[in-house]
Design a protein around this motif. Structure first.
Motif, mmCIF file in Angstrom:
data_model
loop_
_atom_site.group_PDB
_atom_site.id
_atom_site.type_symbol
_atom_site.label_atom_id
_atom_site.label_comp_id
_atom_site.label_asym_id
_atom_site.label_seq_id
_atom_site.Cartn_x
_atom_site.Cartn_y
_atom_site.Cartn_z
ATOM 1 N N VAL A 244 12.331 -41.047 61.062
ATOM 2 C CA VAL A 244 13.077 -40.428 59.970
ATOM 3 C C VAL A 244 14.138 -39.483 60.541
ATOM 4 C CG1 VAL A 244 11.150 -40.599 58.361
ATOM 5 C CG2 VAL A 244 11.410 -38.538 59.740
ATOM 6 N N GLN A 245 15.156 -39.247 59.737
ATOM 7 C CA GLN A 245 16.219 -38.315 60.091
ATOM 8 C C GLN A 245 16.084 -37.056 59.247
ATOM 9 O OE1 GLN A 245 18.219 -39.048 62.703
ATOM 10 N NE2 GLN A 245 16.933 -40.893 62.810
ATOM 11 N N SER A 246 16.765 -36.000 59.644
ATOM 12 C CA SER A 246 16.802 -34.794 58.813
ATOM 13 C C SER A 246 17.376 -35.163 57.453
ATOM 14 C CB SER A 246 17.679 -33.730 59.480
ATOM 15 O OG SER A 246 17.802 -32.598 58.658
ATOM 16 N N GLY A 247 16.623 -34.873 56.396
ATOM 17 C CA GLY A 247 17.061 -35.214 55.049
ATOM 18 C C GLY A 247 16.561 -36.548 54.543
ATOM 19 N N SER A 248 15.768 -37.288 55.342
ATOM 20 C CA SER A 248 15.216 -38.566 54.880
ATOM 21 C C SER A 248 14.242 -38.339 53.728
ATOM 22 C CB SER A 248 14.496 -39.289 56.024
ATOM 23 O OG SER A 248 15.397 -39.747 57.005
ATOM 24 N N PHE A 249 14.261 -39.241 52.759
ATOM 25 C CA PHE A 249 13.388 -39.172 51.587
ATOM 26 C C PHE A 249 11.970 -39.539 52.000
ATOM 27 C CE2 PHE A 249 12.151 -41.615 47.529
ATOM 28 C CZ PHE A 249 11.571 -40.493 46.958
ATOM 29 N N LEU A 250 11.007 -38.638 51.710
ATOM 30 C CA LEU A 250 9.620 -38.842 52.131
ATOM 31 C C LEU A 250 8.678 -39.147 50.974
ATOM 32 C CD1 LEU A 250 9.188 -35.892 54.669
ATOM 33 C CD2 LEU A 250 9.794 -38.281 55.167
ATOM 34 N N GLY A 251 8.878 -38.506 49.855
ATOM 35 C CA GLY A 251 7.954 -38.644 48.737
ATOM 36 C C GLY A 251 8.379 -37.751 47.595
ATOM 37 N N ARG A 252 7.446 -37.511 46.666
ATOM 38 C CA ARG A 252 7.777 -36.711 45.482
ATOM 39 C C ARG A 252 6.728 -35.622 45.235
ATOM 40 N NH1 ARG A 252 11.973 -38.869 42.725
ATOM 41 N NH2 ARG A 252 12.532 -41.038 43.225
ATOM 42 N N VAL A 253 7.211 -34.523 44.692
ATOM 43 C CA VAL A 253 6.353 -33.380 44.375
ATOM 44 C C VAL A 253 5.288 -33.790 43.361
ATOM 45 C CG1 VAL A 253 6.297 -31.126 43.214
ATOM 46 C CG2 VAL A 253 8.102 -31.637 44.893
ATOM 47 N N GLY A 254 4.062 -33.291 43.578
ATOM 48 C CA GLY A 254 2.981 -33.584 42.649
ATOM 49 C C GLY A 254 1.992 -32.442 42.558
#
Length: 339
Positions: free
Chosen positions: A290-300
Motif C-alpha cells: 500500500v501507499q500513503s493514502g491507500s484505501f484500507l477499509g471503513r469506520v465501524g
C-alpha cells in the motif's frame, strides 16, 4: 499578522478536512474585495528568473533588494493595510538543481520556509524537485490556496480563513501557464502544528474528517469503567467513513478480536507499524503493498466500541508511540472544538 481563530468548549477536537463553508467564505472574500473596488492583486508575468543564488546573478541581487524592502515595510510600518503591504510583493522564479534543498534556498534568500512551502504548494519539506520551477516571493507570509488539496493546505485553510478582511489579501499568481488564486497573509508563518505537518517524515491522517475522543495514555475505559493505558487514539467519524494508510508499507495482519473488532496492521520501513481497529469492512488484502493514502477499509463499531470510530495506533520497534504527536495533533491546533 495572523488570522484570529475560534475555540469552542467541548470534549473532542475536530480536525480540518471538510471545510465547505470555509470555501464559500473564501469566495465571499473575493466578492467583497471586488465590491469595494479592490480587485485581486496579480503577480507580474512573466516572472523574473534567477539563474543562480549568489551575487553574480543580477536578478538575484534585485530579489535580495526586494526582500530587504519588503521586510522594512512589513516590520517598521504601522497602520498599513495587507493590500498595501502586498503591493510591494514581487515573485521571482528559480530552477533548483540536484544539490539544492528547500531549507538552504530559504536561508540563502532570507525567506521563511513556510512562505516558500505555501506559495509552491508543498506538503512536505522534501517536495522540492530538481529541474522544476520554484517560486520565490520577496515578502514573508503565508499563501492559502483557494482550493486546498493536501492535508497541510486543509489545515491552513480551516485555521486561517475566518471571515476577516483585515489580515489578508487575494492574490493571483501565474504558474505553469495558468493562474492560481491565494489568500496572502503578510508576515504570517507556520504555527507549531503546521510546521509538524510540513516536517513530518511520511505520516498522514488516516481519515479525512474526525474528532479526537480519546488520547494516548492513562484513561478510564469507557466500556468497562476500569483504569488502564490507552495505546492509541480514538478518532470519531461517521459510520462507513473511508480509512487510509498513513504511510507506505505492507499489510502484515488482517484480523478480528473482541476488543479491536476488525483490524488491520501495516508494516512500514524503519521499524514502524500502524494499527487500524473497529472497522466495519476491510477493503485490502493480506500482504498487499500500500501507499500513503491507500484505501484500507471503513469506520465501524466492531469489537469493544461505544460508537463509530477508528482506534489508531503507531508502534516503532515493538513499542507504542503517541500517534497524536506524530500526526501533529496538539493542544494548540487551530481546529475548532465540537460542542
Amino acid at each position: 499578522m495572523t488570522f484570529k481563530t475560534r475555540k469552542r468548549k467541548g470534549k473532542g477536537k475536530t480536525l480540518p478536512f471538510f471545510c465547505g463553508s470555509k470555501r464559500l467564505l473564501f469566495a465571499a472574500l473575493v466578492l467583497l474585495t471586488a465590491f469595494f473596488n479592490a480587485s485581486p492583486l496579480h503577480a507580474q508575468s512573466p516572472l523574473p528568473e534567477i539563474t543562480q543564488l549568489n551575487s553574480r546573478d543580477t536578478v538575484f541581487r534585485q530579489f535580495m533588494q526586494d526582500v530587504q524592502t519588503s521586510r522594512r515595510i512589513l516590520f517598521s510600518s504601522r497602520n498599513i493595510t495587507p493590500r498595501d503591504l502586498a503591493s510591494s510583493l514581487t515573485v521571482y522564479s528559480f530552477v533548483p538543481g540536484p544539490e539544492d534543498t528547500l531549507m538552504a534556498i530559504a536561508a540563502r534568500g532570507n525567506i521563511p520556509v513556510g512562505t516558500l512551502a505555501t506559495i509552491n504548494r508543498f506538503s512536505h519539506v522534501d517536495d522540492l524537485q530538481s529541474g522544476r520551477t520554484l517560486l520565490l516571493p520577496s515578502m514573508p507570509g503565508i499563501f492559502i490556496p483557494e482550493t486546498p488539496e493536501s492535508d497541510l493546505e486543509h489545515l491552513l485553510f480551516t485555521a486561517r480563513v475566518d471571515g476577516s478582511l483585515n489580515d489578508g489579501v487575494i492574490l493571483s499568481i501565474p504558474r505553469d501557464g495558468r493562474t492560481e488564486r491565494f489568500l496572502f497573509i503578510p508576515g504570517a508563518d507556520f504555527s507549531s502544528t503546521e510546521r509538524v505537518f510540513f516536517l513530518n517524515r511520511g505520516f498522514r491522517f488516516p481519515l479525512r474528517q474526525f474528532r479526537v475522543t480519546s488520547f494516548y495514555g492513562p484513561r478510564i475505559n469507557p466500556v468497562t469503567g476500569t483504569h488502564g493505558i490507552h495505546r492509541g487514539i480514538d478518532l470519531a467519524a461517521p459510520y462507513g467513513s473511508e480509512v487510509f494508510a498513513v504511510r507506505a508499507g505492507t499489510v502484515a495482519v488482517i484480523g478480528y478480536n473482541a476488543i479491536l473488532g476488525n483490524y488491520i496492521i501495516i508494516r512500514h520501513d524503519s521499524g514502524w507499524t500502524s494499527l487500524y481497529g473497529h472497522l466495519s469492512t476491510v477493503e485490502t488484502t493480506l500482504h498487499a503493498q500500500v501507499q500513503s493514502g491507500s484505501f484500507l477499509g471503513r469506520v465501524g463499531t466492531t469489537g469493544q466500541s461505544t460508537g463509530p470510530h477508528l482506534h489508531f495506533e503507531l508502534h516503532r520497534d515493538g513499542q507504542t508511540r503517541d500517534p497524536a504527536r506524530l500526526l501533529g495533533i496538539f493542544s494548540d491546533t487551530h481546529a475548532s472544538y465540537s460542542r
